[in-house]
Structures are given as C-alpha cells and as structure tokens.
Scaffold this motif. Structure first.
Motif, PDB file in Angstrom:
ATOM      1  N   TYR A  89       1.165  -1.277  -0.028  1.00 46.40           N
ATOM      2  CA  TYR A  89       0.178   0.351   0.288  1.00 46.40           C
ATOM      3  C   TYR A  89       0.350   1.348  -0.085  1.00 46.40           C
ATOM      4  O   TYR A  89       0.725   2.281   0.470  1.00 46.40           O
ATOM      5  N   VAL A  90       2.486   0.987  -0.702  1.00 49.78           N
ATOM      6  CA  VAL A  90       3.003   1.952  -0.241  1.00 49.78           C
ATOM      7  C   VAL A  90       4.045   2.643  -1.348  1.00 49.78           C
ATOM      8  O   VAL A  90       4.643   1.852  -1.853  1.00 49.78           O
ATOM      9  N   SER A  91       3.168   3.124  -2.091  1.00 46.42           N
ATOM     10  CA  SER A  91       3.559   3.422  -3.645  1.00 46.42           C
ATOM     11  C   SER A  91       3.836   4.715  -3.876  1.00 46.42           C
ATOM     12  O   SER A  91       3.056   5.179  -5.403  1.00 46.42           O
ATOM     13  N   ASN A  92       3.934   5.739  -3.488  1.00 42.41           N
ATOM     14  CA  ASN A  92       3.898   6.579  -2.983  1.00 42.41           C
ATOM     15  C   ASN A  92       5.166   8.176  -3.303  1.00 42.41           C
ATOM     16  O   ASN A  92       5.189   9.190  -2.759  1.00 42.41           O
ATOM     17  N   ILE A  93       6.632   7.819  -3.321  1.00 39.80           N
ATOM     18  CA  ILE A  93       7.467   7.581  -2.740  1.00 39.80           C
ATOM     19  C   ILE A  93       7.963   8.505  -4.341  1.00 39.80           C
ATOM     20  O   ILE A  93       7.681   8.336  -4.982  1.00 39.80           O
ATOM     21  N   ALA A  94       8.443   9.808  -3.617  1.00 38.90           N
ATOM     22  CA  ALA A  94       8.253  11.047  -5.075  1.00 38.90           C
ATOM     23  C   ALA A  94      10.292  10.584  -4.897  1.00 38.90           C
ATOM     24  O   ALA A  94      10.508  10.643  -3.845  1.00 38.90           O
ATOM     25  N   LEU A  95      10.393  10.499  -6.452  1.00 38.44           N
ATOM     26  CA  LEU A  95      11.675  10.448  -6.856  1.00 38.44           C
ATOM     27  C   LEU A  95      12.710  11.723  -7.380  1.00 38.44           C
ATOM     28  O   LEU A  95      11.503  12.556  -8.315  1.00 38.44           O
ATOM     29  N   ASN A  96      13.688  12.113  -7.248  1.00 37.79           N
ATOM     30  CA  ASN A  96      14.351  13.317  -8.766  1.00 37.79           C
ATOM     31  C   ASN A  96      14.899  12.077  -9.260  1.00 37.79           C
ATOM     32  O   ASN A  96      15.104  13.060 -10.472  1.00 37.79           O
ATOM     33  N   SER A  97      15.240  11.019  -9.018  1.00 42.31           N
ATOM     34  CA  SER A  97      15.868  10.097 -10.366  1.00 42.31           C
ATOM     35  C   SER A  97      15.619   8.360  -9.776  1.00 42.31           C
ATOM     36  O   SER A  97      15.238   8.316  -8.688  1.00 42.31           O
ATOM     37  N   PRO A  98      16.090   7.484 -10.006  1.00 42.23           N
ATOM     38  CA  PRO A  98      15.736   6.460  -9.572  1.00 42.23           C
ATOM     39  C   PRO A  98      16.808   6.147  -8.945  1.00 42.23           C
ATOM     40  O   PRO A  98      17.770   6.610  -8.675  1.00 42.23           O
ATOM     41  N   GLY A  99      16.485   5.916  -7.322  1.00 40.48           N
ATOM     42  CA  GLY A  99      16.882   5.483  -6.493  1.00 40.48           C
ATOM     43  C   GLY A  99      17.622   6.356  -5.569  1.00 40.48           C
ATOM     44  O   GLY A  99      17.910   6.627  -4.689  1.00 40.48           O
ATOM     45  N   ASP A 100      16.570   8.167  -5.774  1.00 46.40           N
ATOM     46  CA  ASP A 100      17.045   9.091  -5.554  1.00 46.40           C
ATOM     47  C   ASP A 100      15.532   9.849  -4.783  1.00 46.40           C
ATOM     48  O   ASP A 100      14.957  10.612  -5.670  1.00 46.40           O
ATOM     49  N   PRO A 101      14.744   9.416  -3.430  1.00 45.89           N
ATOM     50  CA  PRO A 101      13.843  10.119  -3.671  1.00 45.89           C
ATOM     51  C   PRO A 101      14.029  11.864  -3.181  1.00 45.89           C
ATOM     52  O   PRO A 101      15.321  12.510  -2.382  1.00 45.89           O
ATOM     53  N   LYS A 102      13.009  12.505  -3.005  1.00 52.16           N
ATOM     54  CA  LYS A 102      13.242  13.722  -2.726  1.00 52.16           C
ATOM     55  C   LYS A 102      13.136  13.916  -0.848  1.00 52.16           C
ATOM     56  O   LYS A 102      11.525  13.207  -0.530  1.00 52.16           O
ATOM     57  N   ILE A 103      13.610  13.906  -0.223  1.00 52.27           N
ATOM     58  CA  ILE A 103      14.246  13.440   0.552  1.00 52.27           C
ATOM     59  C   ILE A 103      14.781  14.416   1.669  1.00 52.27           C
ATOM     60  O   ILE A 103      15.791  15.797   1.345  1.00 52.27           O
ATOM     61  N   GLY A 104      13.601  15.190   2.537  1.00 45.05           N
ATOM     62  CA  GLY A 104      14.516  15.895   3.948  1.00 45.05           C
ATOM     63  C   GLY A 104      14.771  15.231   4.872  1.00 45.05           C
ATOM     64  O   GLY A 104      14.252  14.798   5.711  1.00 45.05           O
ATOM     65  N   MET A 105      15.323  16.315   5.983  1.00 44.26           N
ATOM     66  CA  MET A 105      15.739  15.607   7.666  1.00 44.26           C
ATOM     67  C   MET A 105      14.918  17.217   8.442  1.00 44.26           C
ATOM     68  O   MET A 105      15.288  17.917   8.395  1.00 44.26           O
ATOM     69  N   VAL A 106      14.702  16.226   9.270  1.00 40.73           N
ATOM     70  CA  VAL A 106      14.556  17.342  10.433  1.00 40.73           C
ATOM     71  C   VAL A 106      14.585  16.429  12.075  1.00 40.73           C
ATOM     72  O   VAL A 106      15.024  15.429  12.004  1.00 40.73           O
ATOM     73  N   GLY A 107      14.308  16.774  12.914  1.00 42.49           N
ATOM     74  CA  GLY A 107      14.995  16.262  14.249  1.00 42.49           C
ATOM     75  C   GLY A 107      16.059  17.763  15.265  1.00 42.49           C
ATOM     76  O   GLY A 107      16.699  17.882  14.318  1.00 42.49           O
ATOM     77  N   GLY A 108      15.856  17.538  16.657  1.00 46.34           N
ATOM     78  CA  GLY A 108      16.334  17.835  17.723  1.00 46.34           C
ATOM     79  C   GLY A 108      17.703  17.107  18.308  1.00 46.34           C
ATOM     80  O   GLY A 108      17.071  15.541  18.731  1.00 46.34           O
ATOM     81  N   SER A 109      18.116  18.014  18.667  1.00 51.74           N
ATOM     82  CA  SER A 109      19.574  17.251  19.226  1.00 51.74           C
ATOM     83  C   SER A 109      20.460  16.107  18.868  1.00 51.74           C
ATOM     84  O   SER A 109      21.297  15.881  17.345  1.00 51.74           O
ATOM     85  N   TYR A 110      20.083  14.867  18.995  1.00 54.76           N
ATOM     86  CA  TYR A 110      20.475  13.743  18.720  1.00 54.76           C
ATOM     87  C   TYR A 110      19.853  13.150  17.271  1.00 54.76           C
ATOM     88  O   TYR A 110      20.807  12.950  16.139  1.00 54.76           O
ATOM     89  N   GLY A 111      18.787  13.438  16.696  1.00 52.35           N
ATOM     90  CA  GLY A 111      18.022  14.060  15.797  1.00 52.35           C
ATOM     91  C   GLY A 111      18.680  15.396  15.244  1.00 52.35           C
ATOM     92  O   GLY A 111      18.369  15.338  14.017  1.00 52.35           O
ATOM     93  N   GLY A 112      19.378  16.350  15.879  1.00 47.55           N
ATOM     94  CA  GLY A 112      19.610  16.859  14.779  1.00 47.55           C
ATOM     95  C   GLY A 112      20.947  17.075  13.978  1.00 47.55           C
ATOM     96  O   GLY A 112      22.097  17.235  13.208  1.00 47.55           O
ATOM     97  N   GLY A 113      21.791  16.428  14.878  1.00 53.60           N
ATOM     98  CA  GLY A 113      23.338  15.146  14.084  1.00 53.60           C
ATOM     99  C   GLY A 113      23.534  14.645  14.070  1.00 53.60           C
ATOM    100  O   GLY A 113      24.164  14.662  12.922  1.00 53.60           O
TER     101      GLY A 113
END
Length: 842
Positions: free
Chosen positions: A453-477
């Motif tokens: 039920y998961v076929s909705n990940i956007a890609l920049n190119s094959p194998g390269d998803p459009k992806i970012g990160m958030v998080g603080g402290s350990y999740g920042g490092g």
C-alpha cells in the motif's frame, strides 16, 4: 567492561552531583487536573496510562468526549514493539518502544568502533522501577511541570534520562480528531466487546482514517479513573501508541509490514479502574513509587484480582485482532512499521506515515524525523511538535503529513527495537543506517510484498527520493552526519546539534560533569547497547576530570565535523541561546564548515531553548518563526516550491524580542564595534563548590547544575554601559595575567546581567590556567561562549572570573591564583545588520 559494572558508580556520582535527587525521589503521580499541560509521566518496562472517563461519551470514536485527568498531560504515549511483554502508559508524550527479545545485552558492546549486528536486548524488571522513579521525580522537579515556571530543556541529559526510561518523547497537546479530508477514507473493524467483571464494557474495535489505525478501549466506560496497559504486544511486531486526545486511553496501532496485505496481528490492552485507595496510596511520596507497580501486578493475578476488586478496582483485557487488509477497503497507503537491514546487517526499526490525503499512486516527497538520544522514533501521527514547549521546537509528524510529506521515523542503532551498538551518530554507523533507510524509501515506489500500500514516494531520479530531514539534539546531529555521506538528502533542519562532541563535552579539556553524567544515566536506564569507551570516558571524566586518548577517539569518531565539507543539502540551523551542552558556537562552527554549499543555502535561527532552561520571556512568535521557517525551507528544497524569504540570520534577545539580519554572526562585517571593561583583579581561592558559579537558584535540580549563576568568589569586571542601545550576538573575549599554585586547571568566566541577577545565556566558559607558581600572561583574547543580548543604557553587565562551576565540577581542584590586568571586550552588531522581526518572514 559493560554497563552493569558502571551503573552503581555513575549513580553514586549522579547523587553526589545532585542528580540523584531527581532520579531517586518524587511523587508517584502521572496526570493533573484541568487543561494545564505537562510533559511528565511514568514509564519503564511496565507502564500505566491513567484517565478519567466522563458521562458524555458518544461512542467508540467520539472526539469531543469530556475528560478529567488526575494529572496534566500533553498528547502522546507509549509504543510497544513486538514480543510477549507487558507495557503500560501513564503520561503524555510521543511514542515509546520497549525492547524486544535479544540474544545479546548491554555488556556485548564492543570496545572500538567495529560493530557486530545484534538484535535488541530484552526488557528487564529494573526498567519498570527506574522508569517510575525517574518520571515521578520529573513531576516533582521539572521546572515546566506547573505551566508557569521556566521551560525545561527538551533533550537535555535529564530529558534524555526521563524520556529514556519512560520510553517516549514529550509533545505539545494536539487533537486527533480526523479532519473532513481524513474521514473520507475511514473504515472500521469490529471485534467482540470484552467487559470488566463488574459488567463495564471495554471496546475492542479498530478504525482506519487516512492511513492511521486507531482504537479506544475506554469508549463506553462510565465516569471514573482508569489505567490502560499493553499486556500483550502486537504479535507480529506492530507498535501501540497511547494518546490523550480525543480520549485518554485511545491509541494508534502501527501494523507490522508483514500483515499489511494479508494476515492478522493480535494484542491486548488491560483496562483497570483506579480506586480511591489507589489514588491515595500512589500519591504518597516514595511509597507510591513502590505500590503502583504492585497494584498493576495484582490486577493481572486471576482470582486474587477479583477478591481485591473492592479495594483496587476491577479490570479486564480488551483483546484485539487486527486485520489491516480488511480495514483498508479503499486500498489506500497505510502507516506501518518495518525492520530494515542496514549496511552491516543490523536491523533498524523504522516507521512509515503516508502524507495526509494523498491517494495510492500519487507521489509525495519524504521527510525523515530523527529522535533525541534515549528516545525511540516518533510514532504519534497527531503530534504538532516532536518535543513539547519552547525548549526543543521540532515539527512533528502531523504538520509534515498535512503539508503533503510522507514521514519516516526510526529507533537509532543500539536503542529500543533496533539492533547494533550505539556510536553517537557516527557517520560510519548511524549515518550509514540513514543511508540504508533512504535506499529503502527509494524502493517504495514499486508495490510489492513488503509495501503493498506504499507506492507514493516521489523521486528526483531512480534510487534518489525527494527527501529532507528534521530533528533535534541527537536527531539534529544525525542530519549533519548523514548529509555528509549521502548527497541524495536535499535539505536538513538540524536543531540544537553539535559540531564536535569533544568540543562540547570536553571544551579546552574541561569535562562537563553534570550533563555528561545525566547523558550516561539516560542510556543506562534504557538498556541501550553502547560503545564501552563512552562508559569509560564519562567515568574517568567524572572522577578525574580528564578523558583518555581512546575515549577522545571514540568521541571524535562521532563527528559530524569531519564530513561537513561534503554536505550538499540546504541547511537551516536552529540553535538555543540557553543551550549549555551544545552552545551557539556549535552552529556557527557547523555553518563555517559547510564549504560545499552556496551562501544562500545556509541560514540560522537562535531561539530561547535547547539543552538548558529558558528563564527569559517567550512569545508565540518563537514557535511561529521555527515552524513556518522549517516548512518553507522544506517546501523549497525538497518539494520544489517557491523561493523562501527566510532571513540569513534570526535571533531572540533576553527580552524575548526577535531580530533578523542578512548576514551570519561569523560574517566579517556583521559586527562594527565593541563594549569593554577592565579591572585590576585580585586573589582567588580555588575550592570545589564554594563561592563558584551554579547551581542556578532560578531553575530546579538537576537542570540547575549545568547552569551558571552569579558567583560570590569572583573577580568582577564592570562592562561599560552604552550611550545608545547596542545589539550583541557573538562571543565576548578576555585577557589577563595570573600567578598561582594548586591542582586546579581552570578558572571560569561568565557574563552576569545585574538587573535580572542571572548569567546571560546561563552559560559558563572554562579558561585553562597553569598553577605552577610562575607568572603567566593570556595575551591572545580568549573567546567565551556566544551570547545574544540587547544592551540598553539602563542595563548593567559584569564579567565574572570565578573559581569553580557546577557544570564542570571537579572535586580534585584546589589552589589559589592571583589574577591581574583583566580586559574584556564584547562585540556589537553593526546597526545596519539589525532589523526587528514582528512576524515570521517566509
């Protein structure tokens, strides 16, 4: 040498430092009346989620059901991950995840950076006790518990300890009532209703709305107080997260990926009445800590529980049989949990949440949301913030999903349901884990056995998803460590992260004893599997004030400083003006080392929060700036949205006022002047604790130990008052001559606001000295920690050089030093670089 051999040693040190007060005392309470919000709660291997039902329930899915809790709480809960263990929740907060059966234990950690694959260690009965003790102490000592006190640090080492043993992350309150858009894809699954022995019904139905499966075992119960306990964890490895809204006792269920398309998963939640005797006994300090788990155990003993029902209340288990495929009649994307295999064979427990309202087959960009140290991956899909309050403002799963992003969270290696050995966000280990998660996400474009039920990940190119990160402290490092080795990451928003753990924990070879002790305590109490050199390093640092070369190498391997030049992800830094563990200069150093990025892709926000306690006034503008800037940053660099208008640098002063500039503090033309001060000096005796800086009387233990406070045994240097208002966002510097004898290796400098009686930024800087009887000169200005301050003509500042600081307490330091010819200089911002900010600029 493993964790067990150090627990007693570190615990003794913690008590000696005052940490023990927070860990080993307190009231056994978990909720508070009314609408006040608190982040405290109890946890451990056995947890209870306490609620008070009302008379006005409208059915199993009522979202407006009235409730009255016995202690304050915010949205969140507990996550249970696999295995036949019992787990309970008594407080708010984000998801938590008890450990599963493992073939190893904490003592199996390697003594170097090599790391065998391992499964998680089993939960132990001690975890339940330590969880209750720590959480109860937090209720007593947390400076934010009453709602009117200063904000407590989210992801400070105490928060690590508290969140660790309760196995959750604190969240701000948020409603889980489905929106109109969400309810369009809703479905329900009904199973037989169980009942309490008194005939009171519990609800064993499950509901699906916009990819999230929820349940509410307390729906239909009459008014009264109840506890909700996971007594049979999901059989295939799914996760349960208790919520406090719309009703206490409601929960979300993340099915394991193996049952998404076919099969069922069973679990059980015990619902128990809270009698008047329960409330009275558990409210007794110390005694209540012991009685509470006993009562929970009695509820589980057949016959005896019925005999004692008039005293302890009645209980029953709501038995759930979950069939995700039957629920998902529309074939929509579902939230679920899955184990993925990292580069070295280590299993990483990962959670996937689809974007709100995005149908199957429609591509959506993805955000990785990393947890703090000693916290599991977030599993509350209705949380506005990953951490509560103003101390660690990281956007939660809900706003990201609502903005059209898929969200992935995970348990870091060596913690909770993941395997492996913790290496403190090392690019070579935890960074590689994130790289494996990204590769796994890129493969979700093709529906298959593992992701029907998961076929909705956007890609920049094959194998390269459009992806970012958030998080603080350990999740920042981890964002910096990961972006430094994986160019597929498009944008990151590291919150209160470090540049070098060596520089943060051991600045100029001065060991941060109070915070490092709590850091270790948090990991020990969660049963984390840790590189043994971390144990050894903190033990020698506490006892002797120094780190061996092996321990320094272990910290150095954690980075992320040595991979920053490789970062290609647009980076928005968020750092705390009162962060005494990872100070402002960590963000400045990180920004200067991002040499592979164009200038417009590196920006920075300083806010009042972080690993410390914000004692300054705060306004909603602070959270508005961080949320809107975060979303605008991701929208441009991950989702291909419009160019954001975020200023290069934004900061808040001691009055809660925000300003912005088109230049970073490290820019050569950012400052244009300085305010100065001089003093003849004097004789300074060096004795541990006596007359030095800290603990802060304006914050509660143990937070106060890491904070500076005006010292009585100090050389005072008045800072000249300006003729007009001057703005400061930088590092003061100091020079002086000295001569002394003794074992002490440092004096400590801080800037005191005479009007408020507080140390600016609550932060103290160690200055190395050599007390060999000879005369010495410090002619090259020593930079202190950066501060943010608006210096008006009516304000008054003093630089203090003092003998000791509880943040760096070393009981082997004695001596005497004569300090003379002191000069201090504080840079001031060019007025052309300062503009007041009244609304977020995005």
């Amino acid at each position: 040498m493993g964790a067990a051999r150090f627990v007693g040693r570190v615990g003794g040190l913690a008590v000696a430092l005052g940490v023990g007060v927070a860990v080993f005392t307190g009231n056994g309470v978990a909720w508070a009346d009314g609408g006040a919000s608190s982040d405290s709660g109890t946890g451990g291997g056995a947890r209870q989620h306490t609620s008070q039902a009302s008379d006005t329930k409208a059915g199993p899915r009522a979202s407006t059901r009235g409730s009255k809790k016995s202690h304050a709480s915010s949205t969140g809960g507990l996550t249970s991950r696999g295995g036949p263990h019992s787990s309970t929740s008594t407080g708010a907060g984000d998801s938590t995840s008890p450990k599963q059966t493992d073939t190893g234990n904490a003592d199996s950690a390697t003594t170097d950076t090599s790391e065998p694959s391992s499964d998680p260690a089993p939960a132990t009965p001690a975890a339940a006790v330590s969880g209750i003790l720590t959480a109860a102490a937090t209720n007593l000592l947390d400076p934010s518990a009453g709602g009117n006190s200063p904000s407590a640090p989210a992801d400070s080492p105490l928060s690590w300890a508290v969140l660790a043993v309760t196995r959750r992350q604190a969240l701000s309150a948020a409603s889980v009532s489905p929106t109109a858009a969400q309810t369009t894809t809703s479905a329900s699954q009904t199973t037989p209703t169980a009942s309490l022995s008194s005939g009171l019904p519990v609800n064993a139905n499950l509901f699906l709305a916009d990819g999230i499966i929820t349940g509410d075992p307390g729906a239909g119960l009459p008014a009264g107080a109840y506890t909700y306990t996971v007594v049979n964890a999901p059989s295939a490895g799914g996760k349960i997260t208790f919520l406090t809204t719309p009703t206490p006792g409601s929960f979300t269920y993340l099915p394991d990926v193996s049952v998404l398309s076919s099969g069922t998963e069973t679990f059980g939640i015990r619902v128990s009445q809270v009698s008047q005797l329960d409330q009275f006994v558990t409210g007794i300090p110390i005694l209540g800590l012991v009685v509470s788990p006993v009562i929970d155990t009695l509820h589980q003993v057949p016959i005896l529980s019925d005999l004692l029902a008039p005293l302890i209340g009645v209980s029953t288990v709501a038995a759930y049989t979950a069939d995700p495929s039957a629920l998902n009649t529309l074939g929509a994307p579902l939230a679920y949990t899955a184990m993925i295999t990292s580069f070295d064979g280590t299993s990483i427990s990962t959670n996937f949440f689809p974007a709100t309202g995005v149908p199957l087959g429609t591509a959506a960009p993805t955000i990785l949301n990393g947890p703090g140290l000693a916290s599991p991956g977030a599993t509350n899909p209705f949380a506005e913030w990953t951490s509560a309050g103003a101390s660690n403002l990281v956007v939660g799963i809900k706003p990201l999903r609502d903005a059209g992003y898929d969200v992935i969270t995970w348990d870091p290696r060596g913690e909770f349901a993941s395997g492996g050995v913790l290496q403190l966000d090392s690019p070579a280990f935890e960074g590689q884990d994130v790289k494996s998660i990204i590769s796994w996400a890129a493969g979700l474009n093709t529906a298959g056995v593992d992701n029907p039920y998961v076929s909705n990940i956007a890609l920049n190119s094959p194998g390269d998803p459009k992806i970012g990160m958030v998080g603080g402290s350990y999740g920042g490092g981890i964002q910096l460590a990961s972006a430094g080795i994986d160019p597929r990451i498009d944008a990151i928003v590291p919150g209160i992260a470090w540049n070098s753990l060596t520089a943060s924990l051991y600045p100029d070879s001065a060991f941060k004893t109070s915070y490092a002790s709590l850091l270790l305590l948090s990991l020990v109490t969660t049963g984390a599997r840790i590189n043994n050199q971390l144990y050894l390093g903190i033990a020698t640092g506490d006892l002797l004030g120094w780190l061996s070369q092996t321990a320094l190498a272990a910290l150095g391997n954690a980075g992320p400083d040595y991979v920053l030049a490789n970062v290609k992800a647009a980076t928005l830094f968020i750092q705390g003006t009162v962060d005494v563990l990872f100070p402002l200069n960590a963000a400045i150093a990180n920004s200067q080392q991002l040499t592979g990025l164009p200038p417009n892709q590196v920006k920075m926000i300083w806010y009042c929060g972080g690993h410390g306690v914000c004692l300054n006034p705060q306004t909603p503008l602070q959270s508005d700036v961080i949320k809107q800037d975060t979303m605008a940053w991701l929208d441009q660099y991950v989702n291909g949205g419009p160019v954001n208008g975020i200023p290069k640098f934004q900061w808040v002063d001691q009055n809660g006022n925000f300003y912005y500039s088109g230049k970073l503090p490290s820019d050569a033309t950012f400052n244009s002047g300085a305010i100065t001060g001089t003093a003849a000096g004097g004789l300074l005796g060096i004795v541990p604790l006596v007359g030095g800086s800290g603990p802060s009387p304006k914050a509660s233990l143990p937070y106060s130990l890491g904070l500076g406070a005006p010292a009585s045994n100090a050389i005072n240097v008045p800072i000249a008052a300006p003729g007009t208002t001057e703005y400061i966002a930088g590092a003061p510097t100091v020079t002086f001559d000295y001569q002394g004898l003794g074992t002490g290796r440092f004096v400590y400098a801080q800037v005191v606001d005479n009007n408020t009686g507080r140390v600016v930024g609550n932060i103290v800087t160690p200055i190395p000295v050599t007390l060999d009887g000879r005369s010495h000169q410090i002619t090259v200005p020593v930079p202190l920690n950066d501060i943010a301050y608006t210096y008006a003509p009516t304000d008054s500042l003093t630089l203090q050089i003092t003998s000791s600081a509880t943040a760096f307490e070393n009981f082997t330091a004695f001596g005497v030093v004569n300090i003379s010819d002191v000069n201090v200089s504080i840079p001031t911002i060019d007025p052309g670089n300062v503009t007041p900010e009244t609304t977020p600029i995005t």
